[in-house]
Scaffold this active site. Structure first.
Site, PDB file in Angstrom:
ATOM      1  N   ASP A  69      12.003  18.968 -15.098  1.00 56.88           N
ATOM      2  CA  ASP A  69      12.069  20.932 -13.978  1.00 56.88           C
ATOM      3  C   ASP A  69      12.615  21.877 -14.279  1.00 56.88           C
ATOM      4  OD1 ASP A  69      12.045  21.221 -10.630  1.00 56.88           O
ATOM      5  OD2 ASP A  69      10.886  21.922 -11.559  1.00 56.88           O
ATOM      6  N   ASN A  70      11.878  21.767 -14.109  1.00 63.50           N
ATOM      7  CA  ASN A  70      12.850  24.099 -14.217  1.00 63.50           C
ATOM      8  C   ASN A  70      12.777  24.299 -15.208  1.00 63.50           C
ATOM      9  OD1 ASN A  70      14.534  22.666 -12.010  1.00 63.50           O
ATOM     10  ND2 ASN A  70      13.677  24.181 -11.446  1.00 63.50           N
TER      11      ASN A  70
ATOM     12  N   LYS B 152      21.181  22.192 -15.887  1.00 62.91           N
ATOM     13  CA  LYS B 152      20.007  22.731 -16.382  1.00 62.91           C
ATOM     14  C   LYS B 152      20.577  22.063 -18.348  1.00 62.91           C
ATOM     15  CE  LYS B 152      17.881  22.757 -13.415  1.00 62.91           C
ATOM     16  NZ  LYS B 152      17.416  21.822 -12.576  1.00 62.91           N
TER      17      LYS B 152
ATOM     18  N   ASP C 259      16.589  16.974 -13.106  1.00 64.91           N
ATOM     19  CA  ASP C 259      16.457  17.956 -12.305  1.00 64.91           C
ATOM     20  C   ASP C 259      17.526  18.409 -11.251  1.00 64.91           C
ATOM     21  OD1 ASP C 259      15.187  18.637  -9.400  1.00 64.91           O
ATOM     22  OD2 ASP C 259      15.226  20.023 -10.493  1.00 64.91           O
TER      23      ASP C 259
ATOM     24  N   GLU D  71       9.287  26.544  -7.131  1.00 65.20           N
ATOM     25  CA  GLU D  71       8.810  26.128  -6.013  1.00 65.20           C
ATOM     26  C   GLU D  71       8.917  26.970  -4.833  1.00 65.20           C
ATOM     27  OE1 GLU D  71      11.285  24.641  -7.864  1.00 65.20           O
ATOM     28  OE2 GLU D  71      13.473  24.895  -6.895  1.00 65.20           O
TER      29      GLU D  71
END
Ligand SMILES: O=C(NCCCCc1cc2cnccc2s1)c1cc(-c2ccc(F)cc2)cc(O)c1O
Ligand SMILES: [Mg+2]
Length: 214
Positions: A169-170, A144, A141, A199
């Site tokens: 995540d993401n 990126k 997380d 989120e």
């Protein structure tokens, strides 16, 4: 001087949750981020998926890349069995200072080791510095554009074993296209996508779960 968002988030935790009660800390952060100020926590919807992956795995040794204010750190640590350890890396010293207080407020400091610094510097030092052989679970997380190089670095450092689970995540927003392409096409991973939302918003996002096959 003006307070920072993480400082205001910590105040909301201390005002609206019970010390030593991780679930109340999670709820206080989610309420603050949904009704006061958005913040880049994994959030309640993706957080439930994170919970189910952790509960099913019951990991002893966990690595989290990207602590921020400690929301996902608390989500993971509250589910760990006694004696299990979570090492979480945070690059930003101000975020780390807030996260330490959130983790302590939740009463989870005995399970968590927060380390300040860059993943690329710390991953090669995990064995000699923390006595970690391999991780059972890794939550990605952080930056990126570091998901892929850090995954390859963990492979090269022998930190992954047959069955180690990576949860990222993401993978849609902000997105990690190079990482997705790698884990979905590599013969060394069994990967699957959990569709969700960014989120506290209606935008699509999701988590990618990848099992290292050795
Ligand atoms: O950037 C994100 N997270 C990374 C920041 C961590 C920096 C670190 C680097 C580093 C290096 N080494 C060790 C530890 C660490 S911690 C992020 C961003 C969004 C987002 C933001 C705007 C938007 F419009 C839509 C989504 C949503 C998210 O859920 C995120 O996680
Ligand atoms: Mg995130």
């Amino acid at each position: 001087t003006k307070s920072t968002r993480p400082q205001r988030l910590l105040k909301a935790v201390q005002k609206h949750s019970t010390r030593g009660d991780p679930q109340s800390v999670i709820s206080a952060i989610d309420h603050f981020c949904r009704h006061r100020e958005w913040a880049m926590n994994v959030g309640d919807e993706k957080g439930s998926i994170l919970d189910s992956v952790v509960s099913e795995l019951n990991p002893e040794k966990v690595l989290e890349l990207g602590t921020y204010c400690g929301y996902s750190t608390v989500r993971i640590a509250r589910l760990l069995p006694p004696g299990a350890r979570l090492i979480t890396l945070e690059f930003n010293a101000d975020y780390a200072a807030i996260a330490r207080q959130v983790i302590a407020w939740a009463g989870l400091e005995d399970k968590v080791q927060l380390v300040e610094g860059a993943s690329g510097d710390w991953i090669p030092r995990m064995k000699e510095h923390f006595g970690i052989e391999t991780f059972d679970f890794v939550f990605l997380d952080h930056w990126k554009d570091r998901y892929l190089p850090d995954t390859k670095l963990m492979e090269d450092c022998g930190l992954l074993r047959k069955g180690t689970v990576l949860l990222a995540d993401n993978v849609i927003c902000p997105g990690v296209p190079d990482y997705l392409e790698y884990v979905r096409n590599s013969l060394s991973y069994k990967s699957c996508y959990f569709k969700s939302h960014l989120e506290y918003t209606k935008a699509e996002d999701g988590l990618e779960k990848s099992v290292f096959l050795g």
